[in-house]
Enzyme design. Structure first.
Site, mmCIF file in Angstrom:
data_model
loop_
_atom_site.group_PDB
_atom_site.id
_atom_site.type_symbol
_atom_site.label_atom_id
_atom_site.label_comp_id
_atom_site.label_asym_id
_atom_site.label_seq_id
_atom_site.Cartn_x
_atom_site.Cartn_y
_atom_site.Cartn_z
ATOM 1 N N CYS A 1 1.196 -0.682 -0.359
ATOM 2 C CA CYS A 1 -0.433 -0.336 -0.512
ATOM 3 C C CYS A 1 1.012 1.087 -0.046
ATOM 4 O O CYS A 1 1.626 0.658 0.611
ATOM 5 C CB CYS A 1 -1.030 -0.225 1.028
ATOM 6 S SG CYS A 1 -2.238 1.820 1.396
ATOM 7 N N SER B 1 0.984 3.711 1.647
ATOM 8 C CA SER B 1 1.296 4.247 2.948
ATOM 9 C C SER B 1 2.202 3.730 3.811
ATOM 10 O O SER B 1 3.101 4.139 4.619
ATOM 11 C CB SER B 1 -0.164 3.902 3.974
ATOM 12 O OG SER B 1 -1.455 4.694 3.788
ATOM 13 N N HIS C 1 5.056 5.539 2.099
ATOM 14 C CA HIS C 1 5.112 7.071 2.712
ATOM 15 C C HIS C 1 5.927 7.147 3.727
ATOM 16 O O HIS C 1 6.804 7.893 4.058
ATOM 17 C CB HIS C 1 3.881 7.411 3.682
ATOM 18 C CG HIS C 1 3.006 8.186 2.103
ATOM 19 N ND1 HIS C 1 3.471 8.607 0.532
ATOM 20 C CD2 HIS C 1 1.783 7.966 2.054
ATOM 21 C CE1 HIS C 1 2.277 8.535 0.167
ATOM 22 N NE2 HIS C 1 1.076 8.338 0.670
ATOM 23 N N HIS D 1 0.163 -3.096 6.801
ATOM 24 C CA HIS D 1 -1.524 -3.067 7.294
ATOM 25 C C HIS D 1 -2.092 -3.681 6.914
ATOM 26 O O HIS D 1 -3.325 -4.197 7.480
ATOM 27 C CB HIS D 1 -1.342 -1.598 7.791
ATOM 28 C CG HIS D 1 -1.208 -0.865 6.692
ATOM 29 N ND1 HIS D 1 -0.528 -0.606 5.403
ATOM 30 C CD2 HIS D 1 -2.460 -0.616 5.852
ATOM 31 C CE1 HIS D 1 -0.994 0.533 4.974
ATOM 32 N NE2 HIS D 1 -2.335 -0.126 4.629
ATOM 33 N N CYS E 1 -7.301 -2.250 4.149
ATOM 34 C CA CYS E 1 -7.376 -0.899 3.972
ATOM 35 C C CYS E 1 -8.361 -0.384 2.588
ATOM 36 O O CYS E 1 -8.654 0.193 2.378
ATOM 37 C CB CYS E 1 -6.028 -0.729 3.657
ATOM 38 S SG CYS E 1 -5.696 1.321 3.463
#
Length: 367
Positions: free
Chosen positions: A40, A42, A45, A61, A168
């Protein structure tokens, strides 16, 4: 026990795949054998330093797996249960949980900020060095100890790998439409960005029975997939294309709902300008922490609304099983979103593809 995991020591450095130590679950926790974990933005990042987190940590996650061990006091799950891991623990007792907003649970927020579990400690370590948890999940690993509230039991007749996306991307995308915005039947919608989250915004709008769904992206192949998932119109954001004018033209003056799923100032500005009178703009993509956003306030005279969305305003205990049921009946399509299944050892390459925009959703699959 020991388990192979993706460890990030410092932002800007490549992740390392190492054998780490994982302690047994404590009060209110469960041990999950991970089946698959989505790659993902995220996670990227964090790797790139755009999302500060306590380091070192184990990434991951968006995952699914099978419960293999219960900590003391866990009664909602049993060994052998198939679960989707959603990244928002809910204590059920804090002010936010009691208000019906469990995605803002105060205990969960503290766990996310400190990289620990509910008792303020970590179950992860390596040669005596504490490793932090990422959003209480840390599922780029063969096994994970997580709060029981994060492990949402699902039906066991669906492919366990594919439903990892529900944790997610699907929650965020579909939830932004169905929960955050509450798009009504017959509305018009536009979506900026057709990656894993954006394509699920398209699907969410289709599930909401929106009359028109416009997808915007720079890549023709992603727009073609958006069509198969429910987009009625597409805009290729090629050089020289006035995206705002194109969306307004297609929607007879601007969509009722505009969703931004990329996380850049330019695309949020485009969505803001393109939305029709009394339109709602939902910023779903994540801009780097500390960024600023400038918008033209003149658009407020059109009574527009700009709002954010975190994990699709989800109540994971209800939303995860519901979305999995929609997948089982064919109303929600997930298999088309996965373009690669890879081992954990190829995670670095997966991040490079994600950084370049060359993938939809990649799944790290564990044997």
């Amino acid at each position: 026990m020991k388990t192979e995991a993706a460890v990030l020591w410092r932002p800007g450095e490549p992740v390392e795949i190492l054998e780490v130590e994982l302690a047994a679950p404590r009060e209110g926790e469960v041990l999950v054998d991970i089946a698959a974990c989505g790659v993902c933005a995220s996670d990227l990042h964090v790797v790139d330093g755009d999302m500060p987190e306590p380091l070192p940590l184990v990434l991951g996650h968006e995952a699914s797996g099978v419960v293999s061990e219960l900590g003391p006091g866990v009664e909602s799950l049993a060994p052998g249960d198939h679960v989707v891991l959603a990244l928002v623990p809910a204590c059920g007792r804090c002010a936010e949980c009691l208000r019906g907003r469990p995605n803002f649970c105060e205990v969960g927020a503290r766990m996310a900020a400190t990289g620990t579990l509910a008792d303020g400690t970590s179950r992860l370590s390596l040669n005596g060095t504490t490793l932090h948890h990422f959003n209480s999940v840390s599922s780029f690993a063969g096994h994970a100890v997580v709060p029981a509230s994060v492990a949402v039991k699902i039906r066991d007749d669906v492919p366990l790998e594919t439903v990892a996306l529900v944790g997610c991307a699907v929650l965020t995308g579909c939830g932004a439409v169905l929960n955050t915005a509450g798009v009504p039947e017959g509305a018009t919608a536009a979506v900026w960005g057709c990656g894993g989250v954006g394509l699920n915004i398209v699907q969410g709008a289709r599930l909401a029975r929106a009359a028109q769904i416009v997808a915007v992206d720079v890549r023709p192949e992603k727009l073609e997939l958006a069509r198969t998932l429910g987009a009625t119109d597409v805009v290729e954001a090629a050089p020289g294309v006035d995206v705002v004018a194109a969306v307004k033209d297609l929607t007879a003056g601007g969509p009722d709902y505009a969703f931004e799923a990329i996380g850049t100032e330019v695309t949020i500005q485009q969505a803001w300008r393109a939305a029709g009178p009394r339109g709602t703009v939902v910023a779903v993509g994540i801009m780097p922490k500390g960024s600023t956003l400038a918008i033209d306030p003149w658009e407020f005279f059109a009574e527009k609304t700009l709002k954010g969305s975190f994990l699709g305003s989800a109540n994971v205990r209800d939303d995860v099983p519901r979305l999995v049921d929609l997948y089982a009946t064919g109303e929600l399509r997930l298999d088309e979103l996965v373009d690669r299944r890879i081992p954990l050892s190829e995670l670095r390459d997966a991040f490079e593809r994600l950084r370049a925009g060359d993938s939809l959703r990649q799944l790290v699959v564990f044997a």
